[in-house]
Design a protein around this motif. Structure first.
Motif, mmCIF file in Angstrom:
data_model
loop_
_atom_site.group_PDB
_atom_site.id
_atom_site.type_symbol
_atom_site.label_atom_id
_atom_site.label_comp_id
_atom_site.label_asym_id
_atom_site.label_seq_id
_atom_site.Cartn_x
_atom_site.Cartn_y
_atom_site.Cartn_z
ATOM 1 N N SER A 310 -22.228 -14.055 -20.221
ATOM 2 C CA SER A 310 -21.559 -12.779 -21.164
ATOM 3 C C SER A 310 -22.351 -12.803 -22.069
ATOM 4 N N LEU A 311 -22.605 -11.623 -22.626
ATOM 5 C CA LEU A 311 -23.226 -11.338 -23.972
ATOM 6 C C LEU A 311 -22.744 -11.992 -25.058
ATOM 7 N N PHE A 312 -21.442 -12.049 -25.172
ATOM 8 C CA PHE A 312 -20.656 -12.731 -26.299
ATOM 9 C C PHE A 312 -19.437 -13.136 -25.825
ATOM 10 N N PHE A 313 -19.035 -14.513 -26.206
ATOM 11 C CA PHE A 313 -17.529 -14.720 -25.751
ATOM 12 C C PHE A 313 -16.999 -15.326 -26.938
ATOM 13 N N GLN A 314 -15.560 -14.831 -27.122
ATOM 14 C CA GLN A 314 -14.681 -15.271 -28.218
ATOM 15 C C GLN A 314 -14.050 -16.635 -27.701
ATOM 16 N N ASN A 315 -14.149 -17.560 -28.844
ATOM 17 C CA ASN A 315 -13.664 -18.871 -28.676
ATOM 18 C C ASN A 315 -12.890 -19.226 -29.709
ATOM 19 N N ASP A 316 -12.234 -20.441 -29.589
ATOM 20 C CA ASP A 316 -11.300 -20.901 -30.642
ATOM 21 C C ASP A 316 -10.051 -20.027 -30.870
ATOM 22 N N LEU A 317 -9.321 -20.026 -29.779
ATOM 23 C CA LEU A 317 -8.135 -18.989 -29.892
ATOM 24 C C LEU A 317 -7.075 -19.544 -28.808
ATOM 25 N N GLU A 318 -5.945 -19.251 -29.228
ATOM 26 C CA GLU A 318 -4.640 -19.255 -28.309
ATOM 27 C C GLU A 318 -3.813 -18.196 -28.440
ATOM 28 N N ASN A 319 -3.717 -17.522 -27.458
ATOM 29 C CA ASN A 319 -2.726 -16.326 -27.416
ATOM 30 C C ASN A 319 -1.640 -16.506 -26.675
ATOM 31 N N ILE A 320 -0.429 -15.794 -26.999
ATOM 32 C CA ILE A 320 0.907 -15.876 -26.104
ATOM 33 C C ILE A 320 1.190 -14.387 -26.305
ATOM 34 N N THR A 321 1.185 -13.636 -25.428
ATOM 35 C CA THR A 321 1.504 -12.227 -25.371
ATOM 36 C C THR A 321 2.501 -11.767 -24.131
ATOM 37 N N THR A 322 3.280 -10.927 -24.438
ATOM 38 C CA THR A 322 4.019 -10.120 -23.688
ATOM 39 C C THR A 322 3.915 -8.787 -23.498
ATOM 40 N N GLY A 323 4.198 -8.139 -22.249
ATOM 41 C CA GLY A 323 3.707 -6.620 -22.150
ATOM 42 C C GLY A 323 4.654 -5.965 -21.202
ATOM 43 N N ILE A 324 4.709 -4.740 -21.366
ATOM 44 C CA ILE A 324 5.398 -3.673 -20.311
ATOM 45 C C ILE A 324 4.638 -2.503 -20.126
ATOM 46 N N THR A 325 4.647 -2.039 -18.798
ATOM 47 C CA THR A 325 4.075 -0.730 -18.533
ATOM 48 C C THR A 325 5.316 0.037 -17.815
ATOM 49 N N ALA A 326 5.704 1.405 -18.217
ATOM 50 C CA ALA A 326 6.699 1.932 -17.659
ATOM 51 C C ALA A 326 6.850 3.452 -18.071
ATOM 52 N N PRO A 327 7.215 4.112 -17.072
ATOM 53 C CA PRO A 327 7.223 5.523 -17.165
ATOM 54 C C PRO A 327 8.816 5.804 -17.659
ATOM 55 N N LEU A 328 8.809 6.757 -18.675
ATOM 56 C CA LEU A 328 10.290 6.853 -19.286
ATOM 57 C C LEU A 328 10.460 8.304 -19.437
ATOM 58 N N PHE A 329 11.826 8.920 -19.467
ATOM 59 C CA PHE A 329 12.345 9.971 -19.666
ATOM 60 C C PHE A 329 11.676 11.020 -18.531
ATOM 61 N N ASP A 330 11.962 10.646 -17.396
ATOM 62 C CA ASP A 330 11.658 11.447 -16.240
ATOM 63 C C ASP A 330 10.090 11.581 -16.295
ATOM 64 N N ASN A 331 9.419 10.447 -16.375
ATOM 65 C CA ASN A 331 7.901 10.477 -16.476
ATOM 66 C C ASN A 331 7.295 11.298 -17.434
ATOM 67 N N LYS A 332 7.969 11.688 -18.481
ATOM 68 C CA LYS A 332 7.057 12.628 -19.397
ATOM 69 C C LYS A 332 6.605 11.696 -20.444
ATOM 70 N N VAL A 333 7.090 10.399 -20.498
ATOM 71 C CA VAL A 333 6.316 9.345 -21.410
ATOM 72 C C VAL A 333 5.730 8.177 -20.591
ATOM 73 N N THR A 334 4.590 7.963 -20.722
ATOM 74 C CA THR A 334 3.954 6.599 -20.007
ATOM 75 C C THR A 334 3.483 5.791 -21.142
ATOM 76 N N LEU A 335 4.332 4.434 -21.124
ATOM 77 C CA LEU A 335 4.083 3.653 -22.269
ATOM 78 C C LEU A 335 3.390 2.298 -21.465
ATOM 79 N N THR A 336 2.538 1.693 -22.304
ATOM 80 C CA THR A 336 1.846 0.478 -22.037
ATOM 81 C C THR A 336 1.756 -0.259 -23.370
#
Length: 577
Positions: A310-336
């Motif tokens: 890799s050209l550069f690699f980020q180290n010394d880290l700890e991540n805890i994440t949660t996520g959602i991907t969903a179409p809303l309001f009759d697919n008028k809104v796409t949320l990620t």
């Protein structure tokens, strides 16, 4: 590592023997019977340009060399059903910025489940090992049935086409050679894989020719990865990956009398006094209910984790994440969206530690048939290639490796009429990035980019001409100076010679405000930059086109920023197959 390649060839022979040979070569025989031996598609182009520069006695440095030329090709070759995408790019050097001439060419023939790579290519094993670095050499990808086998061997860290103008020292004093092998199994929701990547530096100069002030030392690296994914049900999926990287910073250092098992990498690596070992791993759980996707992810990358892949690699880290991907309001809104917490200083050795909220959001809203809105935000750290903007000879057009630490983008587009002949677009963006030098993030070289743009486009359905207008505000704030440019730009394009030709003209005027922060003796300045351009395009035949362009820049000058005039002429010939 070479023994592993021999093992792969043996496995390949057994895999081919286990296939339906008659069916495997059936397509080739059919092509021969139909006399369809060779097919080609794609395009190739050649360009040449001239530059005329006048500093008007101000002493301004020339921005471009007097002449330039280049060639690009992207072809899809097909010989008896063996498909072989081919890419190539060549250009002369640039003496002004000490850039050498470059050439890139690569071929990736494939048939059924076999793909080969030759020349300048790229392959991805894992984000923790080989990812994002091109190599010049050879490789293969085999996918017989449920099995997957891939490998590569070649020279690493050769600048890619878009890196040709880099102001950073991406190349090392040594020729870095890498080789890798990845094996996997994929069976209806069950995926497992393992990869081994190794690289070493080989001196490109004689020892006496090395500059002792460079402190260049040959390195050696090996990375082992294991990954898996299991689909438990239609709703639930779990995945994970583990990697260990062993890196020797100086091959010439003394050997260790009693190396630890971790630095020996299960007996695959011979460490010395400068060898370090570090792990990286992640675990993810994904839920897929009817309304979208939900995920929970944990990642930990130990300090000193690094990879030559890799050209550069980020180290010394700890991540805890949660996520959602969903179409809303009759697919008028796409949320990620992704949110979580990040911390560093995992071994409690740093002078300062950091615990922060991290997140990203991308929302697209189709308000009506005419109005569309998009917004995105992220403070995840990513490594990118950024192109510096040349403003009145202060910055050179070049590519830099930088770590993006925060970004915000907003865009709105509106159709002013039902036919969509008049379009109004407003956008704004902000980005904070830090320059990467010698594989370290230089926090003293932070840049804050801001941009606002309002544009209008008019294209009548039956008309032969189109009109565009743009008002642009751009600001680049660095520790050394702040540059702000603002101004309009208009353009008009007209079809000529039936539908075979087009003529375009554009003009713009920007005012550049410059404030020098590290040189108190230099006063702030505001200078005007007038730009205009003319281009002509003509389709000679169905497969041949020619383009000619001319541009003119007249930059006002001041004591801090000398003015100049610059004229560029260029011609491009393209052929499509």
């Amino acid at each position: 590592m070479s023994r592993l390649f021999v093992l792969v060839l043996v496995c390949f022979s057994f895999s081919l023997a286990g296939q339906d040979v008659e069916g495997f070569f059936g397509d080739i025989r059919k092509r021969i019977q139909n006399k369809e031996y060779f097919k080609i598609s794609g395009s190739a182009s050649a360009r040449a340009g001239l530059n005329f520069f006048d500093d008007r006695g101000s002493g301004a440095p020339q921005r471009n060399q007097n002449s330039n030329y280049g060639f690009n090709a992207g072809l899809n070759l097909d010989f008896l059903g063996i498909k072989a995408p081919f890419t190539a790019a060549f250009s002369n050097g640039n003496a002004l910025y000490n850039l050498p001439s470059y050439g890139f060419a690569g071929l990736s023939p494939s048939y059924k489940w076999i793909t080969l790579h030759a020349g300048d290519r790229s392959m991805n094993f894992s984000p923790y090992s080989l990812s994002g670095v091109n190599f010049r050499g050879g490789g293969f990808e085999l996918k017989p049935g449920k099995f997957e086998i891939s490998g590569m061997m070649g020279k690493l860290r050769r600048a890619r086409i878009e890196d040709a103008g880099s102001i950073q020292d991406i190349e090392t004093a040594y020729r870095r050679v890498g080789q890798g092998l990845k094996v996997g199994f994929n069976n209806e929701g069950t995926k497992v894989s393992a990869s081994l990547f190794a690289s070493s530096d080989r001196l490109t100069l004689d020892e006496e020719d090395l500059d002792p002030q460079l402190n260049a030392s040959p390195e050696r690296n090996m990375v082992l990865t294991l990954s898996g994914e299991q689909k438990i049900s239609k709703l639930l999926k779990v995945s994970g990956e583990w990697a260990r990287s062993v890196l020797t910073r100086d091959e010439n250092a003394l050997d260790l009398d009693d190396p630890t098992g971790q630095t020996r990498l299960f007996g695959l690596f011979d460490p010395n006094a400068t060898t370090t070992a570090a792990d990286a791993y992640n675990v993810a759980v994904t839920l897929s209910p009817s309304f979208g996707d939900l995920n929970l992810r944990y990642e930990r990358v130990e300090p000193e984790y690094s990879t030559h892949g890799s050209l550069f690699f980020q180290n010394d880290l700890e991540n805890i994440t949660t996520g959602i991907t969903a179409p809303l309001f009759d697919n008028k809104v796409t949320l990620t969206a992704n949110v979580g917490l990040q911390r560093n200083d995992l071994d409690n050795s740093a002078a300062a530690n950091n615990r922060r909220f991290i997140g990203s959001l991308n929302a697209n809203y189709t308000a009506s048939d005419r109005l569309n809105l998009n917004a995105s935000f992220s403070n995840f750290t990513t490594t990118n290639r950024h192109k510096a903007i040349a403003v009145n000879n202060l910055l050179v057009d070049s590519v830099v490796i930088a770590q993006t630490q925060q970004s915000v983008d907003l865009t709105a587009s509106y159709l002013l009429d039902a036919l969509g002949e008049n379009v109004l677009i407003a956008s704004g963006s902000y980005q904070r990035a830090a320059l990467i030098r010698d594989e370290e993030v230089d926090q003293d070289q932070l840049s804050n980019f801001s941009m606002l743009m309002l544009s209008y486009a008019r294209q009548k359905q039956e008309a032969r001409g189109s009109l565009t207008g743009t008002l642009l505000f751009h600001r680049n704030a660095t520790p050394d100076l702040n540059i702000t440019t603002v101004g309009p730009n208009v353009g008009y394009n007209l079809q000529v010679l039936g539908e075979d030709g087009s003529v375009g003209i554009n003009a713009g005027y920007q005012i550049a405000f410059t404030t020098f922060l590290d040189q108190p003796g230099l006063e702030s300045s505001s200078d005007g930059v007038l730009q205009s351009g003319l281009n002509f395009s003509y389709q000679i035949t169905e497969k041949q086109t020619v383009n000619a362009m001319a541009s003119f820049i007249n930059a006002g000058g001041s004591e801090a920023r000398p003015g100049y005039s610059d004229v560029q002429l260029g011609i491009n010939y393209g052929f499509s197959f």
